[in-house]
Structures are given as C-alpha cells and as structure tokens.
Scaffold this motif. Structure first.
Motif, PDB file in Angstrom:
ATOM      1  N   UNK A  88       0.497  -1.417   0.155  1.00  0.00           N
ATOM      2  CA  UNK A  88       0.046   0.210  -0.101  1.00  0.00           C
ATOM      3  C   UNK A  88       1.210   0.865  -0.226  1.00  0.00           C
ATOM      4  N   UNK A  89       1.831   2.001  -1.460  1.00  0.00           N
ATOM      5  CA  UNK A  89       2.104   2.850  -1.562  1.00  0.00           C
ATOM      6  C   UNK A  89       3.511   2.228  -0.859  1.00  0.00           C
ATOM      7  N   UNK A  90       4.308   2.586   0.304  1.00  0.00           N
ATOM      8  CA  UNK A  90       5.703   2.409   0.798  1.00  0.00           C
ATOM      9  C   UNK A  90       4.751   1.077   1.681  1.00  0.00           C
ATOM     10  N   UNK A  91       4.599   1.402   2.353  1.00  0.00           N
ATOM     11  CA  UNK A  91       3.956   0.422   3.596  1.00  0.00           C
ATOM     12  C   UNK A  91       3.803  -1.574   2.188  1.00  0.00           C
ATOM     13  N   UNK A  92       4.668  -2.195   2.733  1.00  0.00           N
ATOM     14  CA  UNK A  92       4.360  -3.737   2.335  1.00  0.00           C
ATOM     15  C   UNK A  92       3.910  -4.300   3.329  1.00  0.00           C
ATOM     16  N   UNK A  93       2.354  -4.425   3.181  1.00  0.00           N
ATOM     17  CA  UNK A  93       1.374  -4.703   4.309  1.00  0.00           C
ATOM     18  C   UNK A  93       2.182  -6.526   3.897  1.00  0.00           C
ATOM     19  N   UNK A  94       2.635  -6.977   3.222  1.00  0.00           N
ATOM     20  CA  UNK A  94       2.486  -8.344   2.944  1.00  0.00           C
ATOM     21  C   UNK A  94       3.618  -8.610   1.938  1.00  0.00           C
ATOM     22  N   UNK A  95       4.970  -9.175   2.758  1.00  0.00           N
ATOM     23  CA  UNK A  95       5.935  -9.291   2.534  1.00  0.00           C
ATOM     24  C   UNK A  95       6.832 -11.066   2.023  1.00  0.00           C
ATOM     25  N   UNK A  96       6.467 -11.460   0.646  1.00  0.00           N
ATOM     26  CA  UNK A  96       7.089 -12.049   0.100  1.00  0.00           C
ATOM     27  C   UNK A  96       6.964 -13.549   1.003  1.00  0.00           C
ATOM     28  N   UNK A  97       5.119 -14.030   0.959  1.00  0.00           N
ATOM     29  CA  UNK A  97       5.094 -14.694   1.959  1.00  0.00           C
ATOM     30  C   UNK A  97       5.011 -15.996   0.764  1.00  0.00           C
ATOM     31  N   UNK A  98       4.882 -17.657   1.625  1.00  0.00           N
ATOM     32  CA  UNK A  98       5.467 -18.891   0.539  1.00  0.00           C
ATOM     33  C   UNK A  98       4.722 -19.604   1.872  1.00  0.00           C
ATOM     34  N   UNK A  99       3.079 -20.223   2.140  1.00  0.00           N
ATOM     35  CA  UNK A  99       2.927 -21.323   2.437  1.00  0.00           C
ATOM     36  C   UNK A  99       2.286 -22.681   1.990  1.00  0.00           C
ATOM     37  N   UNK A 100       1.557 -23.795   2.680  1.00  0.00           N
ATOM     38  CA  UNK A 100       0.375 -24.655   1.824  1.00  0.00           C
ATOM     39  C   UNK A 100      -0.447 -25.172   3.233  1.00  0.00           C
ATOM     40  N   UNK A 101      -1.226 -25.126   2.494  1.00  0.00           N
ATOM     41  CA  UNK A 101      -2.606 -25.678   3.580  1.00  0.00           C
ATOM     42  C   UNK A 101      -2.883 -26.978   3.483  1.00  0.00           C
ATOM     43  N   UNK A 102      -2.867 -27.871   4.008  1.00  0.00           N
ATOM     44  CA  UNK A 102      -3.670 -29.459   3.689  1.00  0.00           C
ATOM     45  C   UNK A 102      -4.852 -29.713   3.860  1.00  0.00           C
ATOM     46  N   UNK A 103      -5.925 -30.475   3.184  1.00  0.00           N
ATOM     47  CA  UNK A 103      -7.629 -30.823   3.056  1.00  0.00           C
ATOM     48  C   UNK A 103      -7.429 -31.111   4.547  1.00  0.00           C
ATOM     49  N   UNK A 104      -8.846 -30.365   5.132  1.00  0.00           N
ATOM     50  CA  UNK A 104      -8.704 -30.661   6.263  1.00  0.00           C
ATOM     51  C   UNK A 104      -8.506 -30.332   7.334  1.00  0.00           C
ATOM     52  N   UNK A 105      -7.096 -29.584   6.888  1.00  0.00           N
ATOM     53  CA  UNK A 105      -6.427 -29.183   7.815  1.00  0.00           C
ATOM     54  C   UNK A 105      -6.785 -27.806   8.905  1.00  0.00           C
ATOM     55  N   UNK A 106      -6.642 -27.717  10.010  1.00  0.00           N
ATOM     56  CA  UNK A 106      -6.417 -26.076  10.648  1.00  0.00           C
ATOM     57  C   UNK A 106      -6.016 -25.907  10.166  1.00  0.00           C
ATOM     58  N   UNK A 107      -5.735 -24.880  10.136  1.00  0.00           N
ATOM     59  CA  UNK A 107      -4.249 -23.935   9.661  1.00  0.00           C
ATOM     60  C   UNK A 107      -4.421 -22.288  10.667  1.00  0.00           C
ATOM     61  N   UNK A 108      -3.445 -21.883  11.068  1.00  0.00           N
ATOM     62  CA  UNK A 108      -3.057 -20.657  12.210  1.00  0.00           C
ATOM     63  C   UNK A 108      -2.670 -19.330  10.950  1.00  0.00           C
ATOM     64  N   UNK A 109      -2.700 -18.417  11.347  1.00  0.00           N
ATOM     65  CA  UNK A 109      -2.137 -17.434  11.083  1.00  0.00           C
ATOM     66  C   UNK A 109      -1.936 -16.419  12.169  1.00  0.00           C
ATOM     67  N   UNK A 110      -0.782 -15.694  13.195  1.00  0.00           N
ATOM     68  CA  UNK A 110      -0.779 -15.936  14.025  1.00  0.00           C
ATOM     69  C   UNK A 110       0.487 -14.712  14.484  1.00  0.00           C
ATOM     70  N   UNK A 111      -0.263 -13.537  14.880  1.00  0.00           N
ATOM     71  CA  UNK A 111       0.226 -12.382  14.597  1.00  0.00           C
ATOM     72  C   UNK A 111      -0.216 -11.324  15.209  1.00  0.00           C
ATOM     73  N   UNK A 112       0.717  -9.934  15.215  1.00  0.00           N
ATOM     74  CA  UNK A 112      -0.363  -9.134  16.501  1.00  0.00           C
ATOM     75  C   UNK A 112      -1.305  -8.415  15.177  1.00  0.00           C
TER      76      UNK A 112
END
Length: 330
Positions: free
Chosen positions: A13-37
C-alpha cells in the motif's frame, strides 16, 4: 491436491509492504492458523486469498483455482467470517441463513435441510426465529460461522473468530470450530493474535511479523525450539541482572521485555535455587520474583522477533501511522 498453495505473495500500500513475499501450504482438512499482532498482515493475506484484494506479486491457488484467473471458482469454494459483524439485525437467525443460501443459488429443499444442520452444529436451533438484534455477541459469532457453512464450502476462512468475546464464550467458539472441522471435514484457515487460540485449535501455525512469516510448524514443534522450561524473573535494576544472567552457562536463551527477564533452560526447578544463590552474592541487583513455566507460543514469538505480541502491535501501529502520514503529505 492441496487446499491452499501460496508462493511469494506480496501486497503493498504505497510504501507500506503489508505482506512481504510469503509462502505456505495448507492441507485438506487442516486447521491452519496465521498468528501475529494487529497490523502484521494476516487480514490482508486472507483478503488476497478470497479475491477481495489483488496482490502486487506472487501467486496463490485456493482449492486448485488461481486467485487472479479463476476468481468465481475460488469464491464458490470458500466461506468467510470477517472480523466485523455482517449480519442483518432486523432479520431472524433463520432468515439470515436463508438469504445467504439464496445468494449461492441453493434450492428451497436444500436451504431448509442445510439451515437445520448448521443451526444444530452451533447450538442455535432454538433461537432460529429470534431477531439477530436480540442475540448476544457470542450467539452472533456462532450464527456467522453457521452462515459461512451454508453453501458447503471446501475452505472456511475465520478472521479473528473470537475477537472481543469473553473467555467463556471464546472457549465455546473454539469447540464449535473443532466440531465443524471434524463433522463437516472443512478445511479452516483462521487469523488470530491470541496465543492460546492458535495453540488450542491449529494443527499448524504460521507466525507473521511485519508482513513476513518468521516461523511455521505445529504448535508443539514451535515450542520445542525453546526446549525445557522458562524462568521469568523480575529484578531491580533489570539491566544489571540481565548482564549477570547472560554469563550463566546453563541458560540456553535469554530475553528481556517490559522489565521481565526470561531464561530458557532444562530442569528449571533445579535452577531456581542456583538463581537465589546468585541473588545473595550482592552483584548489584535484587530479585523481586521468580516464576517457572513451560514455553508458550508467546515465548516462541519473542524468540523469533525479539518482542512480545503487544510490543509488536505498538511498533506496527507507529509504522503504519508514519506510512499514512507520508501518503497524505503527497
């Protein structure tokens, strides 16, 4: 096929990089969490995956569909419960569910059957004909989860599902999430800044800080990185105590935050008497209190970022404010 596959996803968002080059995978049937402030990029990540926000770089597939090229297919495969309430208070619980199901083209018989199923799942069947305006906060959250399930989604996104709820209600929401994951076989991706929520619900957790994933694994494996026990110490002056504790050979890791010093070590109960002996040696500080506990995800976050969630939220908030001020100056 994976439920979700993310490669080098980025959002600016302009100079603010809200999401910075992230990679991940989620398996079928999984409960996957994104934890952070708050402000770490969790909600922005979710919005890109559900096709509400266009990324500046990278790619992602949701249930095998490209989030840029196959938006309609992605949207037909998912359910979403946003942070902010999105129910019509002038309709009953049943009417809210029926309206949602009509938007997804469910026929009358299917709607009737599904409304009964999801209301039973979240234990609101006896409140089906009550106006949502008369629901408690916890009941509204349960109804929103039920609504997200109405069209049989393959993946359910929950953005801070228990935000603002009291402890007892929060626990009940957790039980409903586990139940729908087991009964409906629904893949669940949730964002949270509650450590205990991620620990209790998620099979795997990605810890996000300033738009980057700094760690990703099961809660147990993340906590095992620290190993052993955590001894939390309040000492005066803390700076002097920190210097002394840094030199102790059996201390595996040391952190200082808000005047508290955390020591990671093995067999912590045997180390406390040693600390008391050090306290008696008059080395220029005094121990006020000692607490022994097992590592938590809060300790893991502190280990990888050097700050607690609360401290990071303050830092992230100031960074966002500076970015917004630069934006308005232009």
């Amino acid at each position: 096929m994976l439920a979700i596959e993310v490669k080098n996803l980025t959002k600016k968002f302009n100079r603010l990089k809200a999401v910075n080059n992230i990679s991940f995978k989620v398996e079928k049937g999984e409960i996957f969490g994104l934890l952070g402030p708050n402000g770490a990029g969790k909600t922005t990540t979710i919005k890109m995956l559900i096709t509400l926000v266009k990324p500046n770089g990278g790619e992602a597939k949701v249930w095998g569909f490209d989030i840029l090229k196959q938006k309609n297919e992605v949207r037909n495969s998912i359910g979403i419960v946003f942070q902010e309430p999105a129910l019509d208070n002038r309709l009953t619980g049943k009417e809210n569910l029926d309206f949602h199901a009509r938007l997804y083209g469910l026929d009358k018989e299917t709607r009737k059957k599904r409304i009964k199923e999801v209301l039973e799942l979240v234990e609101l069947r006896d409140k089906a004909n009550v106006l949502v305006g008369n629901y408690s906060g916890g009941m509204q959250r349960r109804l929103e989860i039920a609504r997200g399930l109405m069209h049989y989604p393959k993946i359910l996104f929950l953005d801070e599902p228990s935000l603002g709820l009291d402890t007892q209600t929060r626990r009940r929401i957790w039980e409903y999430i586990l139940r729908l994951n087991k009964k409906e076989k629904t893949t669940i991706v949730l964002t949270t800044h509650y450590m205990e929520e991620a620990d209790y619900l998620c099979q795997r957790v990605a810890i996000i800080d300033f738009g980057k994933i700094v760690a990703l694994d099961t809660p147990a494996n993340l906590k095992s990185v620290l190993g052993g026990d955590v001894i939390s110490i309040e000492a005066v002056p803390s700076e002097k105590a920190f210097q002394v504790f840094q030199k102790i050979s059996w201390v595996k890791k040391i952190n200082q935050h808000n005047g508290t010093i955390d020591l990671n070590c093995e067999q912590g109960e045997k180390k406390i008497p040693l600390l008391m002996k050090i306290d008696q040696e008059n080395l220029g500080f005094e121990i006020k209190s000692i607490n022994l506990r097992k590592p938590t995800l809060e300790d893991v976050f502190l280990h990888f970022t050097g700050k607690t969630i609360r401290e990071t939220e303050v830092s992230q908030s100031e960074k966002n404010k500076r970015a917004m001020r630069r934006r308005f100056r232009r």
